[in-house]
Write an enzyme that holds these catalytic residues in place. Sequence first.
Site, PDB file in Angstrom:
ATOM      1  N   GLU A  24      37.690 -42.121   5.445  1.00 62.11           N
ATOM      2  CA  GLU A  24      38.698 -41.731   6.435  1.00 62.11           C
ATOM      3  C   GLU A  24      39.838 -40.962   5.771  1.00 62.11           C
ATOM      4  O   GLU A  24      40.377 -40.018   6.344  1.00 62.11           O
ATOM      5  CB  GLU A  24      39.235 -42.957   7.165  1.00 62.11           C
ATOM      6  CG  GLU A  24      38.204 -43.604   8.061  1.00 62.11           C
ATOM      7  CD  GLU A  24      38.720 -44.851   8.727  1.00 62.11           C
ATOM      8  OE1 GLU A  24      38.829 -44.836   9.961  1.00 62.11           O
ATOM      9  OE2 GLU A  24      39.025 -45.833   8.018  1.00 62.11           O
ATOM     10  N   TYR A  56      62.246 -33.758  24.576  1.00 59.47           N
ATOM     11  CA  TYR A  56      60.842 -34.062  24.286  1.00 59.47           C
ATOM     12  C   TYR A  56      60.241 -33.139  23.250  1.00 59.47           C
ATOM     13  O   TYR A  56      59.248 -33.491  22.621  1.00 59.47           O
ATOM     14  CB  TYR A  56      59.983 -34.155  25.548  1.00 59.47           C
ATOM     15  CG  TYR A  56      60.137 -33.067  26.567  1.00 59.47           C
ATOM     16  CD1 TYR A  56      59.498 -31.853  26.418  1.00 59.47           C
ATOM     17  CD2 TYR A  56      60.917 -33.275  27.693  1.00 59.47           C
ATOM     18  CE1 TYR A  56      59.628 -30.860  27.371  1.00 59.47           C
ATOM     19  CE2 TYR A  56      61.053 -32.286  28.650  1.00 59.47           C
ATOM     20  CZ  TYR A  56      60.404 -31.067  28.481  1.00 59.47           C
ATOM     21  OH  TYR A  56      60.532 -30.090  29.419  1.00 59.47           O
ATOM     22  N   ILE A  75      46.041 -48.358  12.813  1.00 58.41           N
ATOM     23  CA  ILE A  75      46.730 -47.570  13.831  1.00 58.41           C
ATOM     24  C   ILE A  75      47.786 -48.419  14.545  1.00 58.41           C
ATOM     25  O   ILE A  75      48.712 -47.875  15.142  1.00 58.41           O
ATOM     26  CB  ILE A  75      45.755 -46.883  14.811  1.00 58.41           C
ATOM     27  CG1 ILE A  75      44.867 -47.877  15.550  1.00 58.41           C
ATOM     28  CG2 ILE A  75      44.933 -45.838  14.085  1.00 58.41           C
ATOM     29  CD1 ILE A  75      43.975 -47.235  16.629  1.00 58.41           C
ATOM     30  N   GLU A  76      47.686 -49.737  14.451  1.00 58.90           N
ATOM     31  CA  GLU A  76      48.725 -50.614  14.975  1.00 58.90           C
ATOM     32  C   GLU A  76      50.048 -50.349  14.258  1.00 58.90           C
ATOM     33  O   GLU A  76      51.108 -50.245  14.884  1.00 58.90           O
ATOM     34  CB  GLU A  76      48.348 -52.085  14.789  1.00 58.90           C
ATOM     35  CG  GLU A  76      47.164 -52.540  15.611  1.00 58.90           C
ATOM     36  CD  GLU A  76      45.810 -52.382  14.914  1.00 58.90           C
ATOM     37  OE1 GLU A  76      45.613 -51.426  14.131  1.00 58.90           O
ATOM     38  OE2 GLU A  76      44.935 -53.224  15.178  1.00 58.90           O
ATOM     39  N   LYS A 102      41.920 -43.232  18.366  1.00 65.10           N
ATOM     40  CA  LYS A 102      41.160 -42.792  17.196  1.00 65.10           C
ATOM     41  C   LYS A 102      39.719 -42.570  17.645  1.00 65.10           C
ATOM     42  O   LYS A 102      38.947 -43.518  17.770  1.00 65.10           O
ATOM     43  CB  LYS A 102      41.266 -43.881  16.124  1.00 65.10           C
ATOM     44  CG  LYS A 102      40.636 -43.568  14.818  1.00 65.10           C
ATOM     45  CD  LYS A 102      40.930 -44.726  13.847  1.00 65.10           C
ATOM     46  CE  LYS A 102      40.390 -44.442  12.488  1.00 65.10           C
ATOM     47  NZ  LYS A 102      40.761 -45.490  11.533  1.00 65.10           N
TER      48      LYS A 102
END
Length: 123
Positions: A24, A56, A75-76, A102
């Site tokens: 990864e 934004y 990813i948390e 993901k």
Amino acid sequence: MGTKYTITLQNCAFFARHGVHDEEEFLGQRFFVDAELDVVAAGALESDSIDDTVNYGIAFTVIEEIVTGRRRNLIEALALDIAKGLCGKFHQIRRAKITVRKPNAPVPGVLDFVQVSVEHFAG
């Protein structure tokens, strides 16, 4: 608390190298981020001024810098860092709900994506 409104940035795409596995980091992949930002009006709705709300364009840049910056295993953790980063940048944000998708998660089967959502409350 007064008036509140929500700004949503949906499906922001970035190339990065997050994940637990060596491949990864080596190969990298696209990550998709949704940011749901609850904003305390603090006059923005009446002033009609970008200075009184969450810009934004700048929020997108904050998300991009975090996603494409330091590598994270989970990813948390990435989602929490994005939420904290946005709340730290904009004092008007009271709640940031960040979802990270993901699509190419290393799982032993077929799926569209793995998704994690984190809510962070400012203050």
